[in-house]
Design a protein around this motif. Structure first.
Motif, PDB file in Angstrom:
ATOM      1  N   ALA A 200     -19.702 -39.509   0.806  1.00  0.00           N
ATOM      2  CA  ALA A 200     -20.091 -38.675  -0.134  1.00  0.00           C
ATOM      3  C   ALA A 200     -20.909 -37.642   0.311  1.00  0.00           C
ATOM      4  N   ALA A 201     -20.763 -36.083   0.167  1.00  0.00           N
ATOM      5  CA  ALA A 201     -21.477 -35.056   0.846  1.00  0.00           C
ATOM      6  C   ALA A 201     -21.869 -33.963   0.000  1.00  0.00           C
ATOM      7  N   ILE A 202     -23.007 -33.493   0.107  1.00  0.00           N
ATOM      8  CA  ILE A 202     -23.210 -32.321  -0.679  1.00  0.00           C
ATOM      9  C   ILE A 202     -22.401 -31.051  -0.658  1.00  0.00           C
ATOM     10  N   SER A 203     -22.053 -30.758   0.774  1.00  0.00           N
ATOM     11  CA  SER A 203     -21.066 -29.801   1.075  1.00  0.00           C
ATOM     12  C   SER A 203     -19.732 -30.134   1.433  1.00  0.00           C
ATOM     13  N   ASN A 204     -19.020 -29.846   0.773  1.00  0.00           N
ATOM     14  CA  ASN A 204     -17.321 -30.347   1.322  1.00  0.00           C
ATOM     15  C   ASN A 204     -16.665 -28.975   1.737  1.00  0.00           C
ATOM     16  N   TRP A 205     -17.095 -28.504   2.716  1.00  0.00           N
ATOM     17  CA  TRP A 205     -16.563 -27.275   3.462  1.00  0.00           C
ATOM     18  C   TRP A 205     -15.442 -27.517   4.194  1.00  0.00           C
ATOM     19  N   GLY A 206     -15.318 -28.885   4.571  1.00  0.00           N
ATOM     20  CA  GLY A 206     -14.012 -29.285   5.499  1.00  0.00           C
ATOM     21  C   GLY A 206     -12.861 -29.316   4.910  1.00  0.00           C
ATOM     22  N   TYR A 207     -12.927 -29.610   3.392  1.00  0.00           N
ATOM     23  CA  TYR A 207     -11.581 -29.534   2.594  1.00  0.00           C
ATOM     24  C   TYR A 207     -10.754 -28.312   2.828  1.00  0.00           C
ATOM     25  N   TYR A 208     -11.678 -27.063   2.752  1.00  0.00           N
ATOM     26  CA  TYR A 208     -10.548 -25.818   2.981  1.00  0.00           C
ATOM     27  C   TYR A 208     -10.454 -25.663   4.448  1.00  0.00           C
ATOM     28  N   GLY A 430      -4.087 -39.677   5.524  1.00  0.00           N
ATOM     29  CA  GLY A 430      -2.940 -38.783   5.713  1.00  0.00           C
ATOM     30  C   GLY A 430      -3.395 -37.730   7.030  1.00  0.00           C
ATOM     31  N   GLU A 431      -2.495 -37.497   7.646  1.00  0.00           N
ATOM     32  CA  GLU A 431      -2.930 -36.803   8.938  1.00  0.00           C
ATOM     33  C   GLU A 431      -3.367 -35.223   8.592  1.00  0.00           C
ATOM     34  N   VAL A 432      -2.992 -34.449   7.527  1.00  0.00           N
ATOM     35  CA  VAL A 432      -3.385 -33.523   7.121  1.00  0.00           C
ATOM     36  C   VAL A 432      -3.990 -33.316   5.627  1.00  0.00           C
ATOM     37  N   ASP A 433      -4.342 -34.454   5.336  1.00  0.00           N
ATOM     38  CA  ASP A 433      -5.112 -34.554   3.770  1.00  0.00           C
ATOM     39  C   ASP A 433      -6.483 -33.669   4.030  1.00  0.00           C
ATOM     40  N   PRO A 434      -6.540 -32.845   3.013  1.00  0.00           N
ATOM     41  CA  PRO A 434      -7.863 -32.064   3.036  1.00  0.00           C
ATOM     42  C   PRO A 434      -9.067 -32.921   2.603  1.00  0.00           C
ATOM     43  N   TRP A 435      -8.867 -34.189   1.881  1.00  0.00           N
ATOM     44  CA  TRP A 435      -9.913 -35.121   2.039  1.00  0.00           C
ATOM     45  C   TRP A 435     -10.321 -36.008   3.029  1.00  0.00           C
ATOM     46  N   ARG A 436      -9.365 -35.797   4.089  1.00  0.00           N
ATOM     47  CA  ARG A 436      -9.572 -36.754   5.361  1.00  0.00           C
ATOM     48  C   ARG A 436     -11.077 -36.307   6.049  1.00  0.00           C
ATOM     49  N   PHE A 437     -11.584 -35.304   5.595  1.00  0.00           N
ATOM     50  CA  PHE A 437     -12.782 -34.964   6.090  1.00  0.00           C
ATOM     51  C   PHE A 437     -14.277 -35.881   5.567  1.00  0.00           C
ATOM     52  N   ASP A 438     -13.725 -36.538   4.495  1.00  0.00           N
ATOM     53  CA  ASP A 438     -14.894 -37.576   3.646  1.00  0.00           C
ATOM     54  C   ASP A 438     -14.396 -38.850   3.953  1.00  0.00           C
ATOM     55  N   CYS A 439     -13.184 -39.103   4.860  1.00  0.00           N
ATOM     56  CA  CYS A 439     -12.781 -40.414   4.794  1.00  0.00           C
ATOM     57  C   CYS A 439     -13.339 -41.120   6.079  1.00  0.00           C
ATOM     58  N   PRO A 440     -13.169 -42.430   6.368  1.00  0.00           N
ATOM     59  CA  PRO A 440     -13.819 -43.208   7.573  1.00  0.00           C
ATOM     60  C   PRO A 440     -13.085 -42.520   8.865  1.00  0.00           C
ATOM     61  N   HIS A 441     -13.944 -42.665   9.951  1.00  0.00           N
ATOM     62  CA  HIS A 441     -13.623 -42.017  11.104  1.00  0.00           C
ATOM     63  C   HIS A 441     -12.334 -42.893  11.880  1.00  0.00           C
TER      64      HIS A 441
END
Length: 495
Positions: A200-208, A430-441
């Motif tokens: 969980a993250a306050i800022s989700n800038w990585g999505y875009y 998913g390789e190009v999932d915008p939510w991958r920014f919040d998924c496990p490394h």
């Protein structure tokens, strides 16, 4: 997280008012699913306490559906977490998707389980206090179900841990699947977290930013050009009102209320899917409408000069948004300053449920990159302060509960966050999932702790399937086969 959370930050829907946009909002999980199921599955109800940790005397009925077509004595239970939507939206996964695939391979019983407060829970209108809508209570629901359920027509005791249970979830439900293995390792034999947003993250800038890097280069360049140009025009007092008029919102007070509309065309990326019956073409259509980069400029009637990128973006916004009635102001149609617009609590306000989870524990607020040198497809005006203000507007302090000033993301991240790991916990991304920014490394892929990255995949691409699996793309057939193999390997160790 219907993870776009939009696991989970907001992707404004282009319509007449901010409230209308919220009513259309989805979470990270809310990728559309196929409605092609041909089987009617029986629905059952399981009695749950409203509060697992304090006896309130209240209970509620949790819906679940069962697929027993493959079950043979000694088989496992494959349970899919319904996540932040009605469980009926998950029926295709029970029929031809991942639940049926795993049940077929293991002689298992397939189950999909509804999350508290969503679906049938909401329409009962018995509990108007959402303080019980949190990770801890929802996880306890699943554990209580797994250890006490009795399945109709089956005499065997299939409760956990007597019977191995394989827990599956996608997106927000994927995070829940990982959390269940951490919280209840003796009850959950194995878990699969697909696009599981465990951080969980306050800022989700990585999505875009993931969309920027994954989208066609010309498309990304056009959006970046338009957003930067509009931000500059809004920052200049001489052109601020002119650019708002150019976008059909004259007199709009908030700059962010205008630029929040620009995220809408980008939200279609998450709705891409390998299955044409499920896939949305909205992102590719908007890319085509943005055109190709060039040096052309256009003189507008409002007295400003814009690039072709900004002109095309304005065309998209004006074409897809409802026009403001002549009797209303732009603030009344498109503004977000009136808090009472967000405080309706009738049962049609289903957006309030996931938004409550966002505001209390998950966050994922839209914001531009923290480093200004990173090209941005999101306006600088759509920052955390703007994206999170709805939490104060929609949930004013009450007698029994108060939404925190900022979501308590540590309630989520204390379970592992990026580094969540456990034996018999599989991570599917998913390789190009915008939510991958919040998924496990990314980590080592082993049979006991699988880590699978689906090439060119967006959001939980392994969750749905076709009745004829040979017609699925090779990468989808491959991930399904890999999941079958490691689950069967886990079950071979069950004692």
């Amino acid at each position: 997280m219907n993870l776009k959370l939009n696991l989970v930050s907001l992707v404004p829907i282009l319509c007449a008012s901010r409230l209308d946009r919220l009513n259309g909002i989805s979470s990270p999980t809310a990728t559309p699913v196929s409605k092609r199921q041909t089987t009617s599955f029986p629905v059952f109800n399981f009695t749950q306490p409203l509060d697992h940790f304090t006896d309130t005397g209240f209970t509620w009925s949790q819906r679940y559906f069962v697929n027993s077509r493959h079950y043979k004595p000694g088989g496992p239970v494959i349970v899919l977490d319904g996540g932040e939507t009605s469980v009926t939206d998950r029926l295709p996964f029970l029929d031809t998707g991942i639940v049926d695939i795993l049940a077929n391979a293991t002689n298992g019983l397939g189950v999909i389980l509804e999350h508290r407060y969503y679906g049938a829970f909401l329409v009962t209108d018995r509990y108007r206090i959402c303080s019980w809508l949190n990770n801890e209570q929802a996880a306890a629901d699943s554990a209580n179900f797994m250890t006490n359920v009795k399945f109709a027509g089956i005499t065997a005791d299939l409760t956990a841990p007597r019977t191995p249970w394989i827990y599956y979830g996608g997106s927000y439900a994927g995070a829940r699947s990982a959390h269940m293995k951490v919280l209840y390792p003796d009850i959950v034999f194995g878990s699969i977290a697909s696009s599981g947003v465990t951080e969980a993250a306050i800022s989700n800038w990585g999505y875009y930013d993931i969309i920027r890097r994954a989208a066609p280069a010309n498309c990304s360049a056009q959006f970046i050009t338009a957003v930067k140009e509009v931000d500059d025009l809004l920052s200049n007092p001489e052109t601020n009102s002119k650019v708002k008029s150019f976008f059909g919102m004259p007199g709009l007070t908030s700059d962010a209320d205008l630029t929040s509309f620009f995220a809408g065309p980008l939200g279609g990326w998450q709705s891409k899917n390998w299955d044409p019956a499920v896939n949305s073409n909205s992102f590719s259509n908007n890319c085509a409408a943005m055109g190709s980069p060039n040096n052309a400029t256009i003189d507008t009637f409002q007295g400003i000069v814009v690039s072709n990128a900004t002109w095309n973006l304005a065309t998209i916004v004006n074409r897809t948004s409802s026009r403001c009635p002549k009797t209303s102001t732009s603030d009344e149609c498109f503004g977000t300053s009136n808090a009472t617009d967000f405080q309706q609590t009738d049962l049609s306000q289903t957006w309030r449920l996931w938004q409550f989870q966002v505001c209390t524990q998950w966050a994922y607020f839209d914001s531009p990159p923290p480093d200004p040198s990173i090209p941005s497809m999101l306006s600088k005006f759509v920052d955390v302060d703007y994206s999170s203000k709805i939490c104060k507007q929609a949930y004013p302090p009450g007698e029994f509960f108060q939404v925190p000033p900022m979501p308590n993301v540590e309630d989520v991240n204390k379970l592992g966050g990026f580094n969540i790991a456990h034996d018999r916990l599989a991570i599917i991304d998913g390789e190009v999932d915008p939510w991958r920014f919040d998924c496990p490394h990314i980590r080592e892929d082993t049979p006991l702790r699988p880590f699978k990255l689906i090439p060119n995949a967006v959001h939980h691409y392994d969750e749905n399937g076709l009745a004829d699996h040979s017609q699925e793309p090779p990468e989808i057939q491959a991930i399904h086969q890999q999941e079958v193999e490691f689950v069967k390997g886990w079950l071979a160790d069950f004692k």
